[in-house]
Structures are given as structure tokens and as C-alpha cells.
Design a protein around this motif. Structure first.
Motif, mmCIF file in Angstrom:
data_model
loop_
_atom_site.group_PDB
_atom_site.id
_atom_site.type_symbol
_atom_site.label_atom_id
_atom_site.label_comp_id
_atom_site.label_asym_id
_atom_site.label_seq_id
_atom_site.Cartn_x
_atom_site.Cartn_y
_atom_site.Cartn_z
ATOM 1 N N VAL A 49 -1.655 1.324 -2.344
ATOM 2 C CA VAL A 49 -1.826 0.059 -1.632
ATOM 3 C C VAL A 49 -3.231 0.002 -1.044
ATOM 4 N N ARG A 50 -3.648 -1.207 -0.679
ATOM 5 C CA ARG A 50 -4.936 -1.377 -0.010
ATOM 6 C C ARG A 50 -4.958 -0.599 1.301
ATOM 7 N N ASP A 51 -6.146 -0.208 1.736
ATOM 8 C CA ASP A 51 -6.327 0.696 2.872
ATOM 9 C C ASP A 51 -5.690 0.228 4.181
ATOM 10 N N GLU A 52 -5.655 -1.056 4.424
ATOM 11 C CA GLU A 52 -5.146 -1.556 5.704
ATOM 12 C C GLU A 52 -3.652 -1.893 5.688
ATOM 13 N N ILE A 53 -2.986 -1.742 4.561
ATOM 14 C CA ILE A 53 -1.567 -2.109 4.464
ATOM 15 C C ILE A 53 -0.691 -1.316 5.438
ATOM 16 N N PRO A 54 -0.851 0.015 5.582
ATOM 17 C CA PRO A 54 -0.012 0.715 6.570
ATOM 18 C C PRO A 54 -0.183 0.165 7.995
ATOM 19 N N THR A 55 -1.390 -0.155 8.378
ATOM 20 C CA THR A 55 -1.645 -0.725 9.706
ATOM 21 C C THR A 55 -0.976 -2.081 9.845
ATOM 22 N N ILE A 56 -1.096 -2.909 8.837
ATOM 23 C CA ILE A 56 -0.476 -4.247 8.856
ATOM 24 C C ILE A 56 1.043 -4.119 8.965
ATOM 25 N N ILE A 57 1.623 -3.176 8.248
ATOM 26 C CA ILE A 57 3.070 -2.950 8.314
ATOM 27 C C ILE A 57 3.475 -2.528 9.719
ATOM 28 N N GLU A 58 2.715 -1.597 10.293
ATOM 29 C CA GLU A 58 3.038 -1.104 11.631
ATOM 30 C C GLU A 58 2.856 -2.186 12.689
ATOM 31 N N GLN A 59 1.888 -3.060 12.506
ATOM 32 C CA GLN A 59 1.695 -4.163 13.445
ATOM 33 C C GLN A 59 2.863 -5.153 13.393
ATOM 34 N N SER A 60 3.606 -5.139 12.297
ATOM 35 C CA SER A 60 4.762 -6.029 12.179
ATOM 36 C C SER A 60 6.016 -5.403 12.788
ATOM 37 N N GLY A 61 5.859 -4.201 13.387
ATOM 38 C CA GLY A 61 6.981 -3.553 14.049
ATOM 39 C C GLY A 61 7.753 -2.578 13.171
ATOM 40 N N LYS A 62 7.272 -2.315 11.967
ATOM 41 C CA LYS A 62 7.945 -1.390 11.064
ATOM 42 C C LYS A 62 7.173 -0.078 11.006
ATOM 43 N N ILE A 63 7.725 0.905 10.346
ATOM 44 C CA ILE A 63 7.081 2.207 10.182
ATOM 45 C C ILE A 63 6.652 2.349 8.725
ATOM 46 N N ALA A 64 5.389 2.660 8.512
ATOM 47 C CA ALA A 64 4.866 2.853 7.153
ATOM 48 C C ALA A 64 4.681 4.348 6.907
ATOM 49 N N ILE A 65 5.480 4.902 6.052
ATOM 50 C CA ILE A 65 5.346 6.318 5.691
ATOM 51 C C ILE A 65 4.430 6.379 4.481
ATOM 52 N N HIS A 66 3.280 7.033 4.659
ATOM 53 C CA HIS A 66 2.294 7.101 3.590
ATOM 54 C C HIS A 66 1.586 8.448 3.626
ATOM 55 N N LYS A 67 0.850 8.746 2.587
ATOM 56 C CA LYS A 67 0.091 9.997 2.517
ATOM 57 C C LYS A 67 -1.254 9.729 1.881
ATOM 58 N N LYS A 68 -2.181 10.647 2.064
ATOM 59 C CA LYS A 68 -3.503 10.597 1.439
ATOM 60 C C LYS A 68 -3.398 11.306 0.102
ATOM 61 N N LEU A 69 -3.752 10.625 -0.961
ATOM 62 C CA LEU A 69 -3.679 11.196 -2.299
ATOM 63 C C LEU A 69 -4.847 12.137 -2.570
ATOM 64 N N SER A 70 -4.628 13.117 -3.443
ATOM 65 C CA SER A 70 -5.726 13.946 -3.929
ATOM 66 C C SER A 70 -6.596 13.065 -4.822
ATOM 67 N N ASN A 71 -7.777 13.541 -5.163
ATOM 68 C CA ASN A 71 -8.666 12.765 -6.037
ATOM 69 C C ASN A 71 -8.011 12.475 -7.387
ATOM 70 N N ALA A 72 -7.347 13.486 -7.958
ATOM 71 C CA ALA A 72 -6.691 13.297 -9.264
ATOM 72 C C ALA A 72 -5.548 12.295 -9.154
ATOM 73 N N GLU A 73 -4.752 12.400 -8.086
ATOM 74 C CA GLU A 73 -3.658 11.451 -7.881
ATOM 75 C C GLU A 73 -4.198 10.046 -7.656
ATOM 76 N N HIS A 74 -5.272 9.964 -6.865
ATOM 77 C CA HIS A 74 -5.871 8.662 -6.553
ATOM 78 C C HIS A 74 -6.328 7.969 -7.836
ATOM 79 N N MET A 75 -6.999 8.709 -8.713
ATOM 80 C CA MET A 75 -7.473 8.126 -9.963
ATOM 81 C C MET A 75 -6.290 7.686 -10.828
ATOM 82 N N LYS A 76 -5.271 8.532 -10.904
ATOM 83 C CA LYS A 76 -4.082 8.212 -11.707
ATOM 84 C C LYS A 76 -3.408 6.938 -11.198
ATOM 85 N N PHE A 77 -3.179 6.858 -9.883
ATOM 86 C CA PHE A 77 -2.477 5.704 -9.337
ATOM 87 C C PHE A 77 -3.350 4.450 -9.293
#
Length: 108
Positions: free
Chosen positions: A7-35
Motif C-alpha cells: 500500500v501507499r506509505d501513508e495508508i496505515p496512518t490514514i487507517i489509524e486516524q479513522s479509529g482502526k488498527i493497521a497491522i503492517h510490516k516493513k518489507l525487505s528489498n527483495a519483498e518490496h520489489m516483488k510486491f
């Protein structure tokens, strides 16, 4: 709801500002390229499925953002990527004319 997608970089923040919890992780470089490549295909499919100009432009903007991200992962800045694009355009043209090559024949 489970998403398991880039997802775009600010999506977890936007989700949390709506009162929900965004469970996310930082991808490795290889994972980032793949996704990112997978997300690019997803956005291209979404572009192909819309016929409304405004939605098409939104999808094209997403595609462009992913192209710039993937270009950076391959070591190129936005400027470098655009320079390469311009060089190819000067040598081989763009795609504006809508030319469709059907066949190439040898001279006899």
C-alpha cells in the motif's frame, strides 16, 4: 479484514486516524520489489477495466508512482528514468500515432 498487499506509505496512518488498527510490516528489498511488481500488474488491470476518464487518470497516476518506485529500486532517479524514456523516444518515437505492426516481409 486481511489484505496482504503493498500500500501507499501513508495508508496505515490514514487507517489509524479513522479509529482502526493497521497491522503492517516493513518489507525487505527483495519483498518490496516483488510486491511492487505485483501491485503494478494489479493497477494495470484496474486501468484496463475502467472506461471513465477520471478513474483512468487515477489508475495511470498509481502506475506512474509504481514505475518510479521500481525505477528507484533498479538504481534510477525519476530524472534518470525520464532521461532514458526521452532517449528512447528520440530514437524510436513514442506511441501517440497508434501504429500497429502486422507483419514484416523480406524484399525478394
Amino acid at each position: 479484514m486481511i489484505y496482504n498487499k503493498l500500500v501507499r506509505d501513508e495508508i496505515p496512518t490514514i487507517i489509524e486516524q479513522s479509529g482502526k488498527i493497521a497491522i503492517h510490516k516493513k518489507l525487505s528489498n527483495a519483498e518490496h520489489m516483488k510486491f511492487a511488481a505485483h501491485k503494478l500488474h494489479e493497477e494495470i488491470k484496474e486501468y484496463e477495466e475502467t472506461n471513465i476518464d477520471e478513474e483512468s487518470l487515477e489508475e495511470l497516476a498509481d502506475i506512474l508512482e509504481l514505475v518510479y518506485t521500481l525505477g528507484k529500486m533498479h538504481g534510477a532517479s525519476i530524472e534518470e528514468l525520464n532521461r532514458i524514456r526521452e532517449e528512447k523516444r528520440e530514437k524510436r518515437g513514442g506511441f501517440e500515432k497508434g501504429l500497429f505492426l502486422e507483419e514484416v516481409l523480406d524484399h525478394e
